[in-house]
Design a protein around this motif. Structure first.
Motif, PDB file in Angstrom:
ATOM      1  N   ALA A 182     -42.319  17.346   5.355  1.00 50.83           N
ATOM      2  CA  ALA A 182     -41.600  18.250   4.459  1.00 50.83           C
ATOM      3  C   ALA A 182     -40.544  19.054   5.210  1.00 50.83           C
ATOM      4  O   ALA A 182     -39.420  19.231   4.723  1.00 50.83           O
ATOM      5  N   VAL A 183     -40.895  19.547   6.388  1.00 48.69           N
ATOM      6  CA  VAL A 183     -39.948  20.346   7.163  1.00 48.69           C
ATOM      7  C   VAL A 183     -38.739  19.501   7.558  1.00 48.69           C
ATOM      8  O   VAL A 183     -37.581  19.935   7.432  1.00 48.69           O
ATOM      9  N   ILE A 184     -38.989  18.280   8.011  1.00 47.79           N
ATOM     10  CA  ILE A 184     -37.892  17.398   8.428  1.00 47.79           C
ATOM     11  C   ILE A 184     -37.024  17.011   7.234  1.00 47.79           C
ATOM     12  O   ILE A 184     -35.790  17.086   7.281  1.00 47.79           O
ATOM     13  N   ALA A 185     -37.654  16.601   6.135  1.00 48.45           N
ATOM     14  CA  ALA A 185     -36.894  16.211   4.943  1.00 48.45           C
ATOM     15  C   ALA A 185     -36.113  17.394   4.393  1.00 48.45           C
ATOM     16  O   ALA A 185     -34.925  17.267   4.053  1.00 48.45           O
ATOM     17  N   GLY A 186     -36.765  18.560   4.302  1.00 51.39           N
ATOM     18  CA  GLY A 186     -36.092  19.729   3.753  1.00 51.39           C
ATOM     19  C   GLY A 186     -34.903  20.160   4.590  1.00 51.39           C
ATOM     20  O   GLY A 186     -33.823  20.450   4.056  1.00 51.39           O
ATOM     21  N   THR A 256     -29.272  10.340   1.657  1.00 53.98           N
ATOM     22  CA  THR A 256     -30.301  10.824   0.727  1.00 53.98           C
ATOM     23  C   THR A 256     -31.663  10.185   0.974  1.00 53.98           C
ATOM     24  O   THR A 256     -32.690  10.784   0.649  1.00 53.98           O
ATOM     25  N   ILE A 257     -31.692   8.979   1.519  1.00 54.33           N
ATOM     26  CA  ILE A 257     -32.973   8.285   1.690  1.00 54.33           C
ATOM     27  C   ILE A 257     -33.475   8.288   3.126  1.00 54.33           C
ATOM     28  O   ILE A 257     -34.590   7.841   3.392  1.00 54.33           O
ATOM     29  N   GLY A 258     -32.675   8.811   4.061  1.00 55.73           N
ATOM     30  CA  GLY A 258     -33.087   8.827   5.462  1.00 55.73           C
ATOM     31  C   GLY A 258     -34.483   9.399   5.685  1.00 55.73           C
ATOM     32  O   GLY A 258     -35.300   8.797   6.394  1.00 55.73           O
ATOM     33  N   PRO A 259     -34.816  10.552   5.081  1.00 54.14           N
ATOM     34  CA  PRO A 259     -36.145  11.126   5.317  1.00 54.14           C
ATOM     35  C   PRO A 259     -37.286  10.343   4.685  1.00 54.14           C
ATOM     36  O   PRO A 259     -38.458  10.626   4.964  1.00 54.14           O
ATOM     37  N   MET A 260     -36.988   9.357   3.852  1.00 56.23           N
ATOM     38  CA  MET A 260     -38.022   8.670   3.080  1.00 56.23           C
ATOM     39  C   MET A 260     -38.348   7.274   3.613  1.00 56.23           C
ATOM     40  O   MET A 260     -39.299   6.636   3.170  1.00 56.23           O
ATOM     41  N   VAL A 261     -37.571   6.796   4.568  1.00 57.53           N
ATOM     42  CA  VAL A 261     -37.702   5.424   5.045  1.00 57.53           C
ATOM     43  C   VAL A 261     -39.083   5.138   5.633  1.00 57.53           C
ATOM     44  O   VAL A 261     -39.720   4.126   5.302  1.00 57.53           O
ATOM     45  N   ILE A 262     -39.557   6.008   6.508  1.00 53.25           N
ATOM     46  CA  ILE A 262     -40.836   5.775   7.188  1.00 53.25           C
ATOM     47  C   ILE A 262     -41.987   5.797   6.190  1.00 53.25           C
ATOM     48  O   ILE A 262     -42.882   4.933   6.232  1.00 53.25           O
ATOM     49  N   TYR A 263     -41.994   6.754   5.296  1.00 46.86           N
ATOM     50  CA  TYR A 263     -43.073   6.846   4.306  1.00 46.86           C
ATOM     51  C   TYR A 263     -43.089   5.621   3.393  1.00 46.86           C
ATOM     52  O   TYR A 263     -44.139   5.017   3.162  1.00 46.86           O
ATOM     53  N   PHE A 264     -41.939   5.269   2.845  1.00 44.27           N
ATOM     54  CA  PHE A 264     -41.863   4.091   1.976  1.00 44.27           C
ATOM     55  C   PHE A 264     -42.278   2.835   2.747  1.00 44.27           C
ATOM     56  O   PHE A 264     -43.020   1.987   2.238  1.00 44.27           O
ATOM     57  N   THR A 301     -52.602  15.781  15.336  1.00 43.81           N
ATOM     58  CA  THR A 301     -51.277  16.365  15.542  1.00 43.81           C
ATOM     59  C   THR A 301     -50.346  15.389  16.234  1.00 43.81           C
ATOM     60  O   THR A 301     -49.169  15.258  15.870  1.00 43.81           O
ATOM     61  N   THR A 302     -50.858  14.669  17.221  1.00 46.05           N
ATOM     62  CA  THR A 302     -50.024  13.706  17.938  1.00 46.05           C
ATOM     63  C   THR A 302     -49.597  12.558  17.035  1.00 46.05           C
ATOM     64  O   THR A 302     -48.407  12.185  17.002  1.00 46.05           O
ATOM     65  N   ALA A 303     -50.540  11.988  16.303  1.00 47.60           N
ATOM     66  CA  ALA A 303     -50.205  10.888  15.392  1.00 47.60           C
ATOM     67  C   ALA A 303     -49.228  11.345  14.320  1.00 47.60           C
ATOM     68  O   ALA A 303     -48.279  10.626  13.970  1.00 47.60           O
ATOM     69  N   SER A 304     -49.437  12.546  13.795  1.00 49.54           N
ATOM     70  CA  SER A 304     -48.533  13.086  12.773  1.00 49.54           C
ATOM     71  C   SER A 304     -47.151  13.341  13.359  1.00 49.54           C
ATOM     72  O   SER A 304     -46.129  13.094  12.700  1.00 49.54           O
ATOM     73  N   ALA A 305     -47.109  13.834  14.600  1.00 50.31           N
ATOM     74  CA  ALA A 305     -45.834  14.102  15.256  1.00 50.31           C
ATOM     75  C   ALA A 305     -45.059  12.813  15.503  1.00 50.31           C
ATOM     76  O   ALA A 305     -43.816  12.785  15.393  1.00 50.31           O
ATOM     77  N   ILE A 306     -45.775  11.736  15.833  1.00 49.16           N
ATOM     78  CA  ILE A 306     -45.108  10.447  16.037  1.00 49.16           C
ATOM     79  C   ILE A 306     -44.431   9.998  14.748  1.00 49.16           C
ATOM     80  O   ILE A 306     -43.263   9.578  14.752  1.00 49.16           O
ATOM     81  N   ALA A 307     -45.166  10.087  13.629  1.00 47.66           N
ATOM     82  CA  ALA A 307     -44.563   9.737  12.340  1.00 47.66           C
ATOM     83  C   ALA A 307     -43.390  10.649  12.033  1.00 47.66           C
ATOM     84  O   ALA A 307     -42.345  10.208  11.527  1.00 47.66           O
ATOM     85  N   GLY A 308     -43.531  11.934  12.360  1.00 41.16           N
ATOM     86  CA  GLY A 308     -42.456  12.879  12.112  1.00 41.16           C
ATOM     87  C   GLY A 308     -41.224  12.601  12.942  1.00 41.16           C
ATOM     88  O   GLY A 308     -40.090  12.704  12.460  1.00 41.16           O
ATOM     89  N   LEU A 309     -41.410  12.223  14.201  1.00 39.95           N
ATOM     90  CA  LEU A 309     -40.264  11.906  15.060  1.00 39.95           C
ATOM     91  C   LEU A 309     -39.505  10.690  14.541  1.00 39.95           C
ATOM     92  O   LEU A 309     -38.269  10.652  14.586  1.00 39.95           O
ATOM     93  N   CYS A 310     -40.237   9.704  14.052  1.00 44.26           N
ATOM     94  CA  CYS A 310     -39.578   8.523  13.482  1.00 44.26           C
ATOM     95  C   CYS A 310     -38.813   8.893  12.213  1.00 44.26           C
ATOM     96  O   CYS A 310     -37.704   8.397  11.973  1.00 44.26           O
TER      97      CYS A 310
END
Length: 358
Positions: A182-186, A256-264, A301-310
């Motif tokens: 959310a922080v990265i997308a926002g 507009t879709i950059g923050p959504m690529v990893i999740y999708f 936290t580490t696994a979440s941070a990896i997803a967040g960095l991507c």
């Protein structure tokens, strides 16, 4: 009040409330017995309070309201109003799921309704004087499009918004992952709003970022707290509707879709893999890429941070698209898929690395 002052004020208000409100909401959730008990999908081992996303919902509602009261342009106000209503409606639907549960048919119908109303409101030309652009061939004026094209655009928007709400819910499986996302997308949306001088987009972006930033300390420290469906639905709805609203306002699609690529990508590839293996797509599991990384021994936290960095990497590529066009856009799109491919391959790459070290 200048655009910058509006955005900063909304950010500060939303963040202050998101930091304070969980302290008030948690006792209520305890009395209601809203706890997350570990199951086949869980990555935690003990019951934890869930539904703290209610605090985020209230904080974001206040932030959106402050933004609406500050904006003067009819176009800005209308776009932010659609984002506000659809985002909060998504959170309320998740709250109903947390409190009493919602049947699959009712939940599916509600998601389609949220997506449909938002799509029609955003595609209707009178809401915005801007022209949408996909980054190739320049902007297009919706008022000049044939009816069948507009209908296809509505269908796309409904599927895009409703599916991403589910995606955000599927991905909310580790401490920190939804908050980081959310922080990265926002902040990405806020940056796009600053560059394109769209104050409404800056407001929408900082409301998302600040709302979930205030939740992170509760999520990452003991005894812990979970967003619940109210928080994950709110996250998915806010990000998806803001993304589509930005597209309709003239922002290039890649931005507009950059923050959504990893999740999708994570959810899509995981579901396809499971269906091909003979499993039902909706069965509980822990086979998402971020979960497989955590299962290798990395902390939440580490696994979440990896997803967040991507996600930050694909978001940065989307931001670059604001300054380039043509073949450069295609190059950025290709790089986005490279980042996604690396992310999806990380469980295998990291396991090999650990085996080598051993």
């Amino acid at each position: 009040m200048t655009s910058t002052m509006i955005v900063v004020t909304v950010f500060a208000l939303t963040l202050a409330l998101s930091l304070l409100l969980p302290k008030l909401v948690k006792p209520l959730l305890v009395r209601l017995g809203i706890m997350d008990v570990p199951n086949e999908r869980s990555s935690h081992e003990r019951p934890v309070i869930r539904g703290v996303g209610l605090a985020v919902l209230i904080a974001m509602a206040a932030g959106y309201l402050a933004g609406l009261l500050s904006l003067t342009g009819a176009s800005d106000w209308g776009l932010l109003l659609v984002v506000t209503v659809a985002s909060l409606a998504s959170g309320v639907l998740g709250l109903g799921e947390d409190l009493r549960g919602v049947s699959v048919p009712v939940r599916s119908a509600a998601l389609l309704l949220i997506g449909g109303v938002a799509a029609v409101a955003l595609i209707w030309p009178s809401w915005s004087t801007g022209a949408a652009t996909f980054g190739w061939g320049g902007p297009f004026d919706r008022s000049e499009l044939p009816l069948w094209v507009l209908l296809l655009l509505v269908v796309y928007a409904v599927l895009f918004i409703s599916s991403y709400i589910n995606v955000a819910n599927f991905m909310d499986g580790l401490n920190g992952i939804s908050g980081f996302h959310a922080v990265i997308a926002g902040l990405t949306f806020a940056a796009v709003g600053h560059v394109t001088e769209m104050t409404w987009l800056g407001v929408a972006g900082v409301v998302i970022a600040a709302g979930f930033l205030g939740f992170l300390p509760y999520n990452l420290t003991k005894p812990g707290a979970f967003l619940g469906d109210v928080g994950s639905y709110l996250l998915g709805g806010a990000v998806a509707v803001t993304s589509f609203a930005a597209l309709m306002a003239g922002v290039p699609m890649l931005a507009t879709i950059g923050p959504m690529v990893i999740y999708f990508g994570d959810v899509g590839v995981t579901l396809v893999r499971r269906v091909r293996a003979g499993y039902k797509w909706d069965e509980p599991h822990k086979e998402h890429t971020y979960q497989r990384i955590q299962q290798l021994g990395y902390s939440h936290t580490t696994a979440s941070a990896i997803a967040g960095l991507c996600t930050a990497a694909t978001s940065a590529l989307g931001l670059v698209s604001l300054w380039v066009d043509g073949w450069w856009q295609l190059g950025l799109l290709a790089l986005g898929f490279v980042v996604l491919g690396i992310y999806l391959a990380l469980p295998r790459l990291l396991s090999r690395g650990r085996s080598t070290n051993l």
